[in-house]
Write a protein that holds these residues in place. Structure first.
Motif, PDB file in Angstrom:
ATOM      1  N   ILE A   6      83.024  58.585 -53.676  1.00 32.26           N
ATOM      2  CA  ILE A   6      82.673  59.416 -54.943  1.00 32.26           C
ATOM      3  C   ILE A   6      80.923  59.067 -54.692  1.00 32.26           C
ATOM      4  CG2 ILE A   6      81.933  59.108 -57.156  1.00 32.26           C
ATOM      5  CD1 ILE A   6      84.681  58.146 -57.718  1.00 32.26           C
ATOM      6  N   ILE A  10      77.990  62.005 -54.838  1.00 30.69           N
ATOM      7  CA  ILE A  10      76.683  61.887 -55.608  1.00 30.69           C
ATOM      8  C   ILE A  10      75.431  62.290 -54.902  1.00 30.69           C
ATOM      9  CG2 ILE A  10      75.373  60.203 -56.966  1.00 30.69           C
ATOM     10  CD1 ILE A  10      77.973  58.661 -57.712  1.00 30.69           C
ATOM     11  N   SER A  53      70.374  65.150 -65.397  1.00 30.66           N
ATOM     12  CA  SER A  53      71.572  64.214 -64.897  1.00 30.66           C
ATOM     13  C   SER A  53      72.801  64.769 -65.925  1.00 30.66           C
ATOM     14  CB  SER A  53      71.273  62.797 -65.210  1.00 30.66           C
ATOM     15  OG  SER A  53      72.298  61.936 -65.189  1.00 30.66           O
ATOM     16  N   ARG A  57      83.050  64.760 -65.314  1.00 28.31           N
ATOM     17  CA  ARG A  57      84.250  63.781 -65.663  1.00 28.31           C
ATOM     18  C   ARG A  57      85.265  63.424 -64.624  1.00 28.31           C
ATOM     19  NH1 ARG A  57      83.951  63.414 -71.287  1.00 28.31           N
ATOM     20  NH2 ARG A  57      86.349  62.674 -71.375  1.00 28.31           N
ATOM     21  N   LEU A  59      84.773  62.789 -61.520  1.00 28.92           N
ATOM     22  CA  LEU A  59      84.416  61.867 -60.784  1.00 28.92           C
ATOM     23  C   LEU A  59      83.936  60.312 -61.525  1.00 28.92           C
ATOM     24  CD1 LEU A  59      82.027  63.377 -58.243  1.00 28.92           C
ATOM     25  CD2 LEU A  59      84.523  62.830 -57.784  1.00 28.92           C
ATOM     26  N   GLY A  60      83.763  60.681 -62.640  1.00 31.88           N
ATOM     27  CA  GLY A  60      83.175  59.614 -63.819  1.00 31.88           C
ATOM     28  C   GLY A  60      81.743  59.127 -63.188  1.00 31.88           C
ATOM     29  N   ALA A  61      80.910  59.919 -62.883  1.00 31.56           N
ATOM     30  CA  ALA A  61      79.679  59.556 -62.292  1.00 31.56           C
ATOM     31  C   ALA A  61      78.686  60.631 -62.653  1.00 31.56           C
ATOM     32  CB  ALA A  61      79.650  59.771 -60.793  1.00 31.56           C
ATOM     33  N   ASP A  62      77.240  60.167 -62.711  1.00 32.83           N
ATOM     34  CA  ASP A  62      76.224  60.892 -62.958  1.00 32.83           C
ATOM     35  C   ASP A  62      75.667  61.733 -61.796  1.00 32.83           C
ATOM     36  OD1 ASP A  62      76.148  59.885 -65.490  1.00 32.83           O
ATOM     37  OD2 ASP A  62      74.437  58.383 -65.271  1.00 32.83           O
ATOM     38  N   LEU A  63      76.145  63.001 -61.980  1.00 33.34           N
ATOM     39  CA  LEU A  63      75.490  64.087 -60.750  1.00 33.34           C
ATOM     40  C   LEU A  63      74.203  64.448 -61.297  1.00 33.34           C
ATOM     41  CD1 LEU A  63      78.416  65.797 -59.439  1.00 33.34           C
ATOM     42  CD2 LEU A  63      77.837  63.716 -58.605  1.00 33.34           C
TER      43      LEU A  63
END
Lengths: 136, 140
Positions: A6, A10, A53, A57, A59-63
Motif C-alpha cells: 500500500i 501511496i 488528500s 477506501r 486501501l484504507g489510506a490517504d492518497l
C-alpha cells in the motif's frame, strides 16, 4: 507486507500529483510570452493547481489527488508597443501574468516532492524484498 | 512445528508489522507534503498498556453491522491496521496553506524503518538457522 504494498501505491499517487504540478508549471513557462494577436485581445492567463488528500477506501489510506487546475485572476501587465498587432488604441499590449521566478520555485518544490516520494517508494520496495529474502 | 509458539518469532512478527504500517503512514505524509491543511501523522510506539487493551479487545471484538441486502454498506470504517496513527502535535512549522508536514523527520523515519526492519528479518533468519543447527542439519 500488505502495508508495504500500500505504501508504494501511496507514493505513486504523490508522484503523479507532483508530475501534474510540473506539467502546469511547464505550461505557464512555455506561455510566458504568449500575447494576443488582435487589438486588445487578452494574453495567456497563468494556471494554478492545488492538492487535496482523499481517503481511498479499498486501501484504507490517504492518497493525494489534484483538487483542481484553476486560473490566476491577477491583473495583466502592460507594455507600450504601438506597432504590435495586439496593441489597443492607446498603444499598450497586455502581457501574460506569469512570473518566471514563482514558476521556478514551484518547479523546484515539485521536484523535491517527487524525489521524496520516490525515496519512500524505494525504501518500501527494499523492505518488501527483504521480506521475500527470508524465504531463502 | 508452529514457530508462532516461540515468543521470539511472535515478537519479531509484531515488530515487522509495526514497521510496515509505519512505513505506510510515512508514505502518506510524504505524498501529502504539499496538500493544504494536511498535518503529519505517526504511529504510536508499542507499549504494554496498549498491548494489554488490544489483547482484551481481541477477546471481545466489536460487532459488525448485519447486512440484509447486498447493496448495504458495511457500516464500519476500513481496517486501518492494528496500530493507532496519531497526528503530530507540534510540527516545526506550518506553511501558509496550513500544511504541517516536515519532510526531513519523515526521511529520518523512513531510514530508521528500513534498518529496523532489516534487523528484525535478519534476526528471524538467524534464529531459523539456529533451529536448523539444533535439528542436527548443517545450518545456512
Amino acid at each position: 507486507m500488505d502495508d508495504l504494498m500500500i505504501s508504494t501505491k501511496i507514493s505513486t499517487s504523490g508522484m503523479k500529483a507532483q508530475a501534474t504540478r510540473l506539467r502546469v508549471v511547464s505550461e505557464n513557462i512555455a506561455n510566458a510570452d504568449s500575447v494576443g494577436t488582435k487589438p486588445g485581445e487578452a494574453p495567456y492567463r497563468r494556471k494554478t493547481m492545488s492538492f487535496k488528500s482523499e481517503v481511498d477506501r479499498s486501501l484504507g489510506a490517504d492518497l493525494v489527488k489534484v483538487k483542481k487546475i484553476g486560473v490566476d485572476r491577477s491583473d495583466f501587465e502592460k507594455r507600450y508597443d504601438p506597432n504590435h498587432p495586439a496593441a489597443d488604441k492607446d498603444g499598450y499590449v497586455q502581457l501574460p501574468n506569469v512570473n518566471p521566478l514563482i514558476e521556478m520555485m514551484d518547479m523546484k518544490e515539485a521536484q523535491r516532492g517527487y524525489e521524496a516520494n520516490l525515496n519512500a517508494m524505494q525504501i518500501s520496495r527494499q523492505m518488501i524484498s527483504k521480506t521475500v529474502d527470508m524465504l531463502k | 512445528m508452529d514457530l508462532q509458539k516461540l515468543t521470539f518469532f511472535q515478537v519479531a512478527q509484531q515488530r515487522m508489522d509495526w514497521l510496515a504500517q509505519r512505513q505506510k503512514v510515512v508514505s502518506e505524509n510524504l505524498a501529502n507534503a504539499n496538500t493544504p491543511g494536511y498535518v503529519a501523522k505517526d504511529l504510536k510506539p508499542v507499549d504494554f498498556q496498549n498491548e494489554l487493551s488490544r489483547s482484551l479487545a481481541r477477546q471481545n471484538p466489536a460487532l459488525p453491522a448485519t447486512r440484509t441486502d447486498p447493496a448495504h454498506l458495511t457500516g464500519t470504517l476500513p481496517q486501518a491496521g492494528p496500530y493507532r496513527a496519531e497526528v503530530t502535535r507540534r510540527p516545526f512549522e506550518y506553511t501558509l496553506d496550513k500544511n504541517g508536514v516536515d519532510v526531513e523527520p519523515q526521511m529520518e523515519k523512513e531510514a530508521s524503518n528500513r534498518s529496523q526492519y532489516e534487523l528484525a528479518s535478519n534476526l528471524v533468519m538467524k534464529n531459523l538457522s539456529m533451529i536448523r543447527t539444533a535439528l542436527g542439519r548443517s545450518g545456512g
